[in-house]
Design an enzyme around this catalytic site. Structure first.
Site, PDB file in Angstrom:
ATOM      1  N   ARG B  54       0.804  -1.215   0.000  1.00 48.42           N
ATOM      2  CA  ARG B  54       0.000   0.000   0.000  1.00 48.42           C
ATOM      3  C   ARG B  54       0.840   1.269   0.000  1.00 48.42           C
ATOM      4  O   ARG B  54       0.525   2.213  -0.714  1.00 48.42           O
ATOM      5  CB  ARG B  54      -1.002  -0.009   1.150  1.00 48.42           C
ATOM      6  CG  ARG B  54      -0.400   0.045   2.522  1.00 48.42           C
ATOM      7  CD  ARG B  54      -1.482   0.228   3.560  1.00 48.42           C
ATOM      8  NE  ARG B  54      -2.426  -0.876   3.553  1.00 48.42           N
ATOM      9  CZ  ARG B  54      -3.694  -0.786   3.905  1.00 48.42           C
ATOM     10  NH1 ARG B  54      -4.197   0.374   4.273  1.00 48.42           N
ATOM     11  NH2 ARG B  54      -4.466  -1.836   3.887  1.00 48.42           N
ATOM     12  N   THR B  55       1.921   1.296   0.764  1.00 43.23           N
ATOM     13  CA  THR B  55       2.747   2.502   0.774  1.00 43.23           C
ATOM     14  C   THR B  55       3.409   2.711  -0.584  1.00 43.23           C
ATOM     15  O   THR B  55       3.457   3.827  -1.108  1.00 43.23           O
ATOM     16  CB  THR B  55       3.810   2.421   1.881  1.00 43.23           C
ATOM     17  OG1 THR B  55       3.169   2.210   3.129  1.00 43.23           O
ATOM     18  CG2 THR B  55       4.637   3.700   1.947  1.00 43.23           C
ATOM     19  N   LYS B  82      21.543 -11.439  -5.763  1.00 46.49           N
ATOM     20  CA  LYS B  82      22.824 -11.913  -6.311  1.00 46.49           C
ATOM     21  C   LYS B  82      23.984 -11.346  -5.518  1.00 46.49           C
ATOM     22  O   LYS B  82      25.126 -11.428  -5.944  1.00 46.49           O
ATOM     23  CB  LYS B  82      22.963 -11.469  -7.776  1.00 46.49           C
ATOM     24  CG  LYS B  82      21.881 -12.004  -8.685  1.00 46.49           C
ATOM     25  CD  LYS B  82      22.090 -11.468 -10.098  1.00 46.49           C
ATOM     26  CE  LYS B  82      20.896 -11.800 -10.978  1.00 46.49           C
ATOM     27  NZ  LYS B  82      20.931 -11.006 -12.228  1.00 46.49           N
ATOM     28  N   ARG B 104      12.148   2.036   1.603  1.00 48.68           N
ATOM     29  CA  ARG B 104      11.632   1.278   2.746  1.00 48.68           C
ATOM     30  C   ARG B 104      12.657   0.193   3.065  1.00 48.68           C
ATOM     31  O   ARG B 104      13.138  -0.506   2.155  1.00 48.68           O
ATOM     32  CB  ARG B 104      10.282   0.669   2.373  1.00 48.68           C
ATOM     33  CG  ARG B 104       9.828  -0.555   3.128  1.00 48.68           C
ATOM     34  CD  ARG B 104       9.146  -0.297   4.438  1.00 48.68           C
ATOM     35  NE  ARG B 104       8.111   0.692   4.481  1.00 48.68           N
ATOM     36  CZ  ARG B 104       6.802   0.420   4.664  1.00 48.68           C
ATOM     37  NH1 ARG B 104       6.381  -0.819   4.716  1.00 48.68           N
ATOM     38  NH2 ARG B 104       5.947   1.412   4.792  1.00 48.68           N
ATOM     39  N   HIS B 132       8.355   6.810   9.943  1.00 56.76           N
ATOM     40  CA  HIS B 132       7.552   6.660   8.724  1.00 56.76           C
ATOM     41  C   HIS B 132       6.913   8.032   8.512  1.00 56.76           C
ATOM     42  O   HIS B 132       5.730   8.240   8.766  1.00 56.76           O
ATOM     43  CB  HIS B 132       6.504   5.573   8.935  1.00 56.76           C
ATOM     44  CG  HIS B 132       5.802   5.137   7.669  1.00 56.76           C
ATOM     45  ND1 HIS B 132       5.981   5.770   6.446  1.00 56.76           N
ATOM     46  CD2 HIS B 132       4.936   4.128   7.433  1.00 56.76           C
ATOM     47  CE1 HIS B 132       5.237   5.167   5.535  1.00 56.76           C
ATOM     48  NE2 HIS B 132       4.590   4.169   6.108  1.00 56.76           N
TER      49      HIS B 132
END
Lengths: 175, 316
Positions: B54-55, B82, B104, B132
């Site tokens: 959602r963010t 990797k 994030r 946040h």
């Protein structure tokens, strides 16, 4: 460096120009009920309001709506100037099929009008857009011309033009 | 303002300005064509090392409504697997011409670290238990607009309920709400309160029933079910009994009180009433406001390069 300010129009001249332009708007738009007058934030809104009042007085029973449009999110010169959002947009009717009379205080390069045309399209597809300005000071950088002009004033590019209900002043900055 | 990493970096003027710009963006979002060319030609990368649909979608919607181009980098499907380092990842994306990174990460401080490795703007979309900021801003926006006080929360009491200790949302919200003048009450079992909570500018209560009938906002946090494994709470039923918003508790809310939640909700855990049955629920409005706030943040960071010396006189 000195600044010289010259008063070009007084309060009476501004009032007369508004009255004259409102008559021109009525003459050019027989279908007055499809017209909406939209002032550009923030310099054009007070002129738009007075034009709207005047038009509705000239024609008995007319009820031409008044709107305002902020073009700060549509400018093409963010990198050239600080971001200042002016007062909000308020378009009271769907513009599709309407004739919009866009109103600003000064017509200069034409870039603000270009941005406003783009912004208007996001509120519907007007049948036509006409442009009313209190002062046309020249120096156009885009193919844009006004339909209604209060006063044509030749200026230098670096001049500052101030328009208000009390008159029009041109300030020249001389070095 | 170049980055948005931590609400503490914002002055009150910055906060009020972002909320004000969000009003303009909300007007754009209400239009038939909710899109403006303000960030045409800018490229924004969402770089998510931790899952959050959602963010990420909210930021990407915001960027697109401002006509920016969007790159989506999901660590789960990238060369991080990797063995590529964080620094190489960010330098590679920077080299593609990205003007802003929306980041994030499960570790606190990663957005700050990245901001030192790139010339682009960095926006913290949640880092560990730390911050946040856009959630805090959208919550402050939601409350100020609901109460019609655009620049202040003075005189309001907000109860934040749940796992405060592990919540970056709580940290951003507490900072913004208290600086806007609100009284914040934390409601949580002691095991879910941070250490040194007594140094925070908040009151603490140990059950919902102590506060439910006298607050202006009930802000429920998501009960992260994985906390169960760390034995922070004895069992979910116990948590629900003392801290959940039940139909009985919802019934004693003040008439004007708002119900908020950052999502995603655990129905039956922190909330057992259907939010649709709570008149004050603004949970979906928060999601709507989130897009406006993120547009405001992107526009504030990227909208003006502010070389004002090039402006000519008079109106353009």
């Amino acid at each position: 460096m000195t600044t010289t300010a010259v008063d070009i129009l007084g309060a009476d001249d501004v009032s007369r120009a508004i009255t004259r332009i409102s008559h021109e708007i009525v003459e050019r738009n027989p279908a007055l009920d499809s017209v909406v007058i939209v002032g550009m934030q923030t310099g054009g809104t007070w002129i738009a309001k007075r034009l709207c009042e005047s038009v509705n007085k000239i024609v008995e029973g007319a009820n031409v709506p008044l709107g305002a449009i902020d073009i700060s999110l549509y400018r093409d010169d963010y990198s050239l100037r600080p971001v200042v959002l002016s007062a909000p947009t308020d378009i009271p009717v769907d513009l599709t099929g309407r004739t919009v009379v866009l109103v600003d205080d000064v017509l200069f390069t034409g870039r603000t009008v270009r941005a406003a045309l783009e912004a208007l399209n996001d509120y519907g597809r007007p049948r036509a857009v006409q442009l009313a300005v209190m002062v046309d000071r020249g120096h156009r950088e885009l193919p844009i011309r006004p339909d209604y002009v209060g006063k044509n004033i030749p200026t230098h590019f670096s001049d500052e033009v101030a328009v208000g209900p009390n008159g029009v002043t041109v300030s020249a900055v001389a070095t | 303002m170049k980055h948005l990493l931590d609400t503490h970096d914002l002055s009150i003027d910055d906060i009020v300005n972002i909320l004000d710009v969000a009003d303009r963006m909300a007007e754009v979002n209400r239009r038939q064509v909710p899109k403006v060319p303000a960030l045409k030609g800018k490229t924004i990368a969402t770089v998510f090392f931790e899952d959050s649909t959602r963010t990420r979608l909210s930021f990407e919607t915001a960027a697109r409504r401002l006509s920016a181009d969007v790159l989506t980098f999901l660590a789960s499907s990238s060369s991080v697997n990797k063995g590529e380092s964080l620094r190489d990842t960010i330098e590679t994306l920077s080299a593609m011409g990205v003007q802003a990174f929306v980041v994030r990460h499960k570790s606190s401080g990663v957005p700050l670290q990245l901001s030192q490795w790139t010339d682009a703007s960095v926006i913290n979309a949640g880092d560990g238990w730390h911050q946040h900021p856009t959630q805090g801003l959208l919550d402050a926006y939601t409350i100020t607009r609901e109460f019609g006080t655009p620049t202040s929360l003075a005189g309001r009491t907000v109860a934040i309920v749940g796992d405060i200790k592990h919540s970056r949302v709580a940290r951003s919200n507490i900072d913004l709400f208290t600086r806007l003048g609100a009284r914040v009450v934390l409601v949580a079992p002691p095991s879910l309160l941070p250490s040194h909570v007594e140094t925070w500018p908040v009151d603490v209560r140990s059950t919902m029933d102590d506060v439910i009938d006298n607050v202006d906002v009930v802000y429920l946090l998501r009960m992260q079910l994985e906390r169960m494994q760390s034995a922070s709470i004895p069992n979910l039923a116990e948590y629900t009994r003392l801290y959940a918003l039940t139909p009985e508790r919802a019934a004693v809310l003040q008439d004007h009180a708002l119900l908020m939640h950052p999502g995603p909700m655990n129905r039956g855990v922190e909330i057992t009433v259907d939010p649709a049955d709570v008149a004050g629920s603004r949970i979906l409005q928060q999601v709507t406001n989130g897009v406006s706030i993120r547009m405001a943040v992107l526009f504030t960071l990227l909208g003006g390069d502010s070389v004002s010396s090039l402006t000519a006189g008079g109106e353009a």
